[in-house]
Design an enzyme around this catalytic site. Sequence first.
Site, PDB file in Angstrom:
ATOM      1  N   GLY A   1       0.829  -1.048  -0.268  1.00  0.00           N
ATOM      2  CA  GLY A   1      -0.002  -0.208  -0.025  1.00  0.00           C
ATOM      3  C   GLY A   1       0.642   1.290  -0.243  1.00  0.00           C
ATOM      4  CB  VAL A   2      -0.277   4.805   0.060  1.00  0.00           C
ATOM      5  CG1 VAL A   2       0.482   6.267   0.101  1.00  0.00           C
ATOM      6  CG2 VAL A   2      -0.971   4.874  -1.033  1.00  0.00           C
TER       7      VAL A   2
ATOM      8  CE  LYS B   1      -5.579   5.160  11.564  1.00  0.00           C
ATOM      9  NZ  LYS B   1      -4.290   6.382  10.926  1.00  0.00           N
TER      10      LYS B   1
END
Length: 327
Positions: A22-23, A141
């Site tokens: 991913g990024v 989160k």
Amino acid sequence: MVVIGQGSVAPAKKVLVLGATGVIGKVITSALINAKSNFEALRIFTSEATVARKSQLIDSFKTADVDVFVGDINNDNHVLEAYEGFDTVVSAVGRNAIDKQADLIRLAEISNTVTRFIPSEYGTDIEYNDSSAKEKPHQKKLAVRDYIKSSVKKVRYTYLVTGPFADLYMGNMANEPQMGSFDVGGKKATLLGDGNGKVSLTTMADVGRLLVAVLLHPEASDNRAIKANSYTTTPNEIFAEFERQTGSKWDVSYTSLTDLKILEQAAWESGNPLASLYSLRRIWTEGSTLYRQTDNAALGLSKMDTLEMSVQEAIWKPAAGFQSGKL
């Protein structure tokens, strides 16, 4: 001041990365590869679809002696098999998979070898102040942190809080520049607030280095949130650095905090997929990235990337201010 608790774990030796393509995941994995002399083994967990779609990246990991475990992250047996023999799990899953981490941590708890799990945070402090608990982008989160508090007994954790990624903060939001944008090609920028409000930024490269430092210094990061950054600056200082390095005058406009709040509300009401980013940029503009002291020194890091380096990179390799994609 860091207080070292009893029972702190040894530095990581065998590290498994989730969301490694991913990024931020690929940056973290590259940082681990660069520091591989400190580790006995590196492994990534990925899917068959990702192997096919990102074959060049996967091959580069293999060339660097990273073990590639291919499986289904929704299959408990696959995950437990990937965990076997590894003491540390680093999660870099994207926002769309954040809540999946509760299951992954549950499996780490029953694993025979995993002693430490680093959840995917690497961004805005979701417990910065009393209002943080109500922020929409923070909810998944926060749920992961709640799960850790209520259900985790064996596995240690670290929340790596870095604030905004400088690389993206200085990116071009071509379609919605009103949320803050630096357009290198067009030599124009939209700055947030009055331009003088301070913001703490971390380059993605430094996020990778910070993660490695967390793994090597459990005595400083065990069972707590680590708050670190590359530097603190202002939108006006960033703008001035772009003008200096390009040797030209840029056009500049401003989105006030009041207007940013209006845009944020409209984004949520209209179902704009960038609504979360509007909220985050409003949070940053309100000053909720700032600390009197960071944990950089506790992790043994004194030399970090600078504003000058970030702008140089943004000019050399212009990037979008928002990046996302399948892992």
